[in-house]
Structure formats: C-alpha cells, structure tokens
Design a protein around this motif. Structure first.
Motif, short mmCIF file in Angstrom:
data_model
loop_
_atom_site.label_atom_id
_atom_site.label_comp_id
_atom_site.label_asym_id
_atom_site.label_seq_id
_atom_site.Cartn_x
_atom_site.Cartn_y
_atom_site.Cartn_z
N MET A 166 0.85 -1.18 0.00
CA MET A 166 0.00 0.00 0.00
C MET A 166 0.89 1.23 0.00
N TYR A 167 0.86 1.97 -1.09
CA TYR A 167 1.69 3.16 -1.25
C TYR A 167 0.87 4.42 -0.96
N GLN A 168 1.59 5.48 -0.57
CA GLN A 168 0.97 6.78 -0.36
C GLN A 168 1.41 7.72 -1.48
N PRO A 169 0.56 7.96 -2.48
CA PRO A 169 0.94 8.88 -3.56
C PRO A 169 1.01 10.32 -3.07
N HIS A 170 1.91 11.07 -3.68
CA HIS A 170 2.05 12.50 -3.41
C HIS A 170 1.76 13.27 -4.70
N GLU A 171 1.09 14.41 -4.53
CA GLU A 171 0.74 15.33 -5.63
C GLU A 171 -0.16 14.66 -6.66
N GLY A 172 -0.86 13.62 -6.27
CA GLY A 172 -1.81 13.01 -7.17
C GLY A 172 -3.11 13.78 -7.28
N HIS A 173 -3.33 14.72 -6.36
CA HIS A 173 -4.55 15.53 -6.39
C HIS A 173 -4.40 16.77 -7.25
N ILE A 174 -3.21 17.07 -7.74
CA ILE A 174 -2.98 18.28 -8.52
C ILE A 174 -3.35 18.01 -9.97
N PRO A 175 -4.20 18.81 -10.59
CA PRO A 175 -4.56 18.58 -12.00
C PRO A 175 -3.35 18.72 -12.91
N TYR A 176 -3.48 18.11 -14.08
CA TYR A 176 -2.38 18.06 -15.03
C TYR A 176 -1.95 19.46 -15.47
N LEU A 177 -2.90 20.30 -15.84
CA LEU A 177 -2.56 21.64 -16.31
C LEU A 177 -1.97 22.49 -15.19
N LEU A 178 -2.45 22.30 -13.97
CA LEU A 178 -1.90 23.06 -12.84
C LEU A 178 -0.46 22.63 -12.56
N GLN A 179 -0.14 21.36 -12.73
CA GLN A 179 1.25 20.92 -12.61
C GLN A 179 2.14 21.63 -13.61
N LEU A 180 1.65 21.76 -14.84
CA LEU A 180 2.43 22.48 -15.85
C LEU A 180 2.64 23.93 -15.45
N PHE A 181 1.62 24.60 -14.97
CA PHE A 181 1.75 26.00 -14.60
C PHE A 181 2.71 26.18 -13.43
N ILE A 182 2.68 25.25 -12.47
CA ILE A 182 3.57 25.36 -11.32
C ILE A 182 5.02 25.13 -11.72
N ASP A 183 5.27 24.11 -12.52
CA ASP A 183 6.65 23.75 -12.87
C ASP A 183 7.30 24.80 -13.76
N PHE A 184 6.54 25.46 -14.62
CA PHE A 184 7.12 26.38 -15.59
C PHE A 184 6.78 27.84 -15.30
N ASN A 185 6.26 28.13 -14.09
CA ASN A 185 6.02 29.51 -13.67
C ASN A 185 5.08 30.21 -14.64
N LEU A 186 3.92 29.61 -14.86
CA LEU A 186 2.93 30.16 -15.78
C LEU A 186 1.70 30.61 -15.00
N TYR A 187 1.03 31.62 -15.52
CA TYR A 187 -0.17 32.16 -14.91
C TYR A 187 -1.21 32.44 -15.99
N GLY A 188 -2.47 32.41 -15.58
CA GLY A 188 -3.53 32.76 -16.50
C GLY A 188 -3.46 34.22 -16.91
N MET A 189 -3.67 34.50 -18.20
CA MET A 189 -3.61 35.83 -18.80
C MET A 189 -2.20 36.42 -18.76
N ASN A 190 -1.19 35.61 -18.49
CA ASN A 190 0.20 36.06 -18.53
C ASN A 190 0.84 35.58 -19.82
N LEU A 191 1.92 36.21 -20.22
CA LEU A 191 2.61 35.84 -21.44
C LEU A 191 3.45 34.58 -21.23
N LEU A 192 3.33 33.65 -22.13
CA LEU A 192 4.17 32.46 -22.17
C LEU A 192 5.26 32.72 -23.22
#
Length: 500
Positions: free
Chosen positions: A149-175
């Motif tokens: 029985m494993y305890q997953p970490h960060e499995g509750h974070i949505p896929y797109l939110l993971q992308l925004f966190i890892d690459f310092n992205l924000y809504g309505m901001n320039l990529l």
C-alpha cells in the motif's frame, strides 16, 4: 523568440511528431504510441490570435521508494510494469499489453506527511494519459501494485496546474518561448498557394528578439508574424491545423523561458524576523533538552516514509527539478541487456477496488470482458439492464390532433408514459363533465310536476325551518330527470361518502 498570452488551455492525446515529441522510451525500451499535448489559446503581443501546441509535458506522481536491497533500475521497471498490468486488469483488458507508464525515475525530497529531519527518496512516476492519474493513485493505495500500500504524493494536482507550477505560468500572462514551429494555413500538397519562403522580404529573425522578456509588456517593439515571410526551417508542412486562428505553432516544453525567472533568482537572504525566530527555536530546544538524533527512531516508526539507517548511495535528482523530455528517435531494442519484466499484482485487491470505486469505467464501455467481474455487482446490474430489451417494451406513435401542424424534423414516436396510458379514461371523464356543465338546471317546465328523486324524502309536516330549506335545495337539483337517470357523476374531491 515567440510569446503568447494564456487565455485558455486544455490537452489531448496524439501520435508523437518527429523532432517535437518523445518517439521512443529508453526506460521501457519501446516505441511510444500516444503522448499528451497541451493546447493553449491566446494572442501575441501584436494581437495575432494563436493556437499553441506544447509538447513534452507528462503528468506525474510521487511514491516513496522502498526498493532498498534490490537493483534500482530493475525495481523501477518492475513497478512500471506492475502498474500497467493492474490498470489493464482493472479496465477489463487483462490480456492487453498497453503501456500507461512512460518512465519511473528516482528523486529525493522532503515529505509533507509527518515530521522528517532529512529528505527521503521517491519514485517519480510519469504517465502518458493525464486521465489515468487518479486511477493509478487508487490502485497504489489499495495494495494492488507490488502487494504493498503506497501513499501517492501530488496526485490531487490537476495536469494543467502541474504544468503551470513547474514552468512559472499564470492565466492571462505571457508564455515566452525560445523556439517554435509554425503550421501552414494551406492544405497539404497545395504548393501553388504556398508562397516562396526561401527569400523572405522581411524576416522575423531580424526583429529585436534578443531583448529582455519584459520589453513586450512595457510597450516595446511587437513582432508581427507573416507566413509569407517565414523561412522553411520554421514551418511544419506535414502537420495539419486544428484551429481557425491566424497563427498555429508548436513548441517543446524545454523551450519555455518563464521557468528561468525562478531558477535565476539565486539565494534569498534571511530577514531579521526569520533570524530572530530561528534563534528562539534553538533556545526552546535547548531548554527542553530535545535532541533530534535521539528521537529519529521514534519518528521513523510514526511515519509512512521510513528510511533505513544506512541507505544505499543511489543517484537521485531533486524532486522539484523540471526534467527535460527531449525528442528521441526509435532505437533498436537491446535484447541482450533487457530483463524480462514480471508484474506483481493483487487481483483480489483490484476486484475489491472496482466494487467500491466509481473512478473506473463500467464494463459496458470497455472493449473486452474481464473474468474478474463475473460475480461482481456491476456485472449483475449490466445483465439486468440488458434483459429489459426483451420485456416487450415498444414505442407507440403519439396521437396528434388532425388540425395541429407538426414542425419539420419533429419526432413522430415517443415512449409510453403514465399519462398516455390513462388518457382514454381521462377523455371519458372529461366528456361526462362537459355534458353536465352544458345543461341548464332551471329549465324545468311549470306544467309538469317533478318526479321524486330516489333517495330524497318528501317534506313532511312538523319539519323545522332548516329542514324545509334543505329540502328546497334538494328539489332545485332535481333538474332534468331524463339527464340524470343513467348518469354517474365521478367523485373528484376525495373518498365517497357512502360505500354505494
């Protein structure tokens, strides 16, 4: 080189594209069939509507590493193969060999469940399909994988939110991107409509693209991209468009420049308040004679991330580091070094999970039948629904008024309902009521004396005034005897007063 404002984002699965996606997994030693692609809609600083396809972003979760005493590479492969096997069984395809895990790497980080004095080792599990993250977490927690029985970490974070966190992205901001490829607006093979791009009159490469990232937000010189001025090296002629935007570009996640704003910040000096509170914590620990080294054994017993006293020297990368999934080409399978994969799966735990979980698809939506679900409640419910087709239920045409006009394309058949089944009786009752309400109650001729009604007594001498009044009311209701001779008035306001 290119910038687009993030207005909306989604993702999809597609076949890998050469020079943009990972086409071969060195960890699994197999060809990649489907990869996730993030699609971002927005506009450039010059106002050109853009559809951006971002490649090389895989969803992931963290799981505590417990393969001490075994060969790390072989153990990680076994975990990946066991997850694939458990997912295929749970989805009703036990004979399938589909791969859901892209790769598993060993990282180190500080757990946030409980207290820990040092970093622990984790397995960072990358998946192909972002929609499988929740299912993998449930299988890991139920003990279906590796009989643990494993305890997953960060499995509750949505896929797109993971992308925004890892690459310092924000809504309505320039990529901001360091390199992009443009998709042609002309159909494939339409060479006549495509202009000659080898001698552009105005090249976008001559614009001030080497300026700072904030120049576009401060009203600097905006770059307007024209397809006729693009060189051939920036075009993707073999990839079709998916949108009607003016520009449609493809990029790789490693070329996102927004993450450099965080990585280049360097060391942050401590504030005076931080120094004061850290000194105060040390004083409190000394006053209570608290030694962290003495309590480490007790803390390890109270946590889910127990670590041996002398762990092996395993090569690890920081858990918060963004791994670069660079495009790779298929390579011949190294049959000499490849170890046969053996899955460790608890099928009873999977069956118990399917009976209590609503995450996995029902059997009616799977392509194959699972032998593990023969006695489950889901299978019994599916058979019950299938049996309703043979119960004689049929569709009957809806009766329409001849004077009514049906709209073009309207359905002429509908399902039987309770109102339709009771419609004949309701029509009969309405006809009787309409006959009653259409008659006059005072059309009695003076020449004919009324015939006594059944059940109505004649007024007798000695009756009181109240009794005479009630008798007069009864006589007024005598009306037309021929009408009420064989007419039965329905009881509409509750139970009848008499049993007859």
């Amino acid at each position: 080189m290119f910038a687009v404002r993030i207005v909306t984002a989604d993702f999809y699965l597609a076949s890998p594209i050469k020079d943009l996606d990972v086409c071969y997994s060195e960890f699994r030693e197999s060809v990649v069939k489907k990869v996730p692609v993030v699609r971002i809609f927005g506009a450039t600083p010059a106002g050109q509507k853009t559809c951006l396809h971002l490649h090389g972003v895989f969803p992931y979760i963290y799981v505590p590493y417990d393969g001490y005493g075994q060969q790390p590479e072989r153990y990680l492969r076994q975990v990946a193969f066991s997850i694939d096997r458990a997912l295929n069984v749970a989805m009703g395809n036990p004979a399938s060999s589909d791969q859901h895990v892209f790769k598993v790497v060993l990282v180190s980080g500080m757990p946030f469940y409980g207290y820990h004095s040092k970093e622990k080792r984790f397995m960072k599990i990358y998946l192909y399909n972002p929609r499988m993250v929740k299912r993998v977490c449930e299988l890991l927690q139920s003990g279906a994988v590796m009989n643990k029985m494993y305890q997953p970490h960060e499995g509750h974070i949505p896929y797109l939110l993971q992308l925004f966190i890892d690459f310092n992205l924000y809504g309505m901001n320039l990529l901001n991107l360091g390199a992009v490829k443009f998709r042609s607006s002309h159909p494939k093979g339409d060479a006549a409509a495509a202009p000659h791009r080898h001698t552009p009159s105005i090249s976008p490469l001559k614009t001030p693209c080497t300026s700072k990232l904030n120049d576009s937000t401060l009203g600097g010189t905006f770059v307007r991209w024209e397809e006729s001025a693009l060189p051939c090296s920036l075009m993707l002629d073999e990839v079709e468009r998916q949108s009607t935007c003016e520009l449609e570009v493809d990029a790789v996640a490693v070329d996102v420049l927004n993450r450099l704003e965080i990585e280049n910040r360097g060391f942050v000096t401590s504030t005076e308040s931080e120094k004061f509170f850290m000194k105060r914590v040390e004083e409190i620990l000394k006053e209570n004679d608290f030694d962290v080294e003495d309590q480490e054994d007790l803390l390890n017993e109270m946590t889910l991330h127990s670590d041996p006293r002398t762990p092996e020297a395993l090569p690890c990368t920081p858990a918060n580091a963004v791994e670069e999934h660079r495009p790779s080409q298929p390579e011949p399978v190294r049959s000499s070094s490849k170890v046969p994969e053996e899955a460790v799966v608890d099928e009873e735990a999977i069956l118990s999970l399917l009976e209590n979980s609503q995450t996995f698809l029902p059997l009616s939506q799977t392509s194959c039948h699972s032998p593990l679900l023969d006695s489950s409640q889901d299978q019994a419910f599916i058979e019950l629904l299938a049996g309703l087709e043979n119960d004689g239920f049929c569709r009957t045409p809806v009766r329409q008024n001849p004077q009514s006009h049906s709209l073009p394309g309207a359905r002429t058949y509908d399902c039987n309902s309770d109102e339709e089944e009771a419609e004949p009786e309701m029509e009969r009752d309405e006809a009787e009521l309409s006959v009653i309400m259409s008659q006059r109650w005072d059309n009695e001729s003076p020449d004919h004396s009324p015939t006594p009604r059944h059940g109505v007594r004649e007024p007798e001498e000695g009756f009181s005034d109240e009794q005479h009044e009630s008798s007069d009311e009864d006589m007024d209701w005598s009306g037309n005897n021929s009408l009420f001779a064989n007419l039965s008035i329905p009881q509409l306001d509750g139970a009848a007063d008499e049993s007859s």
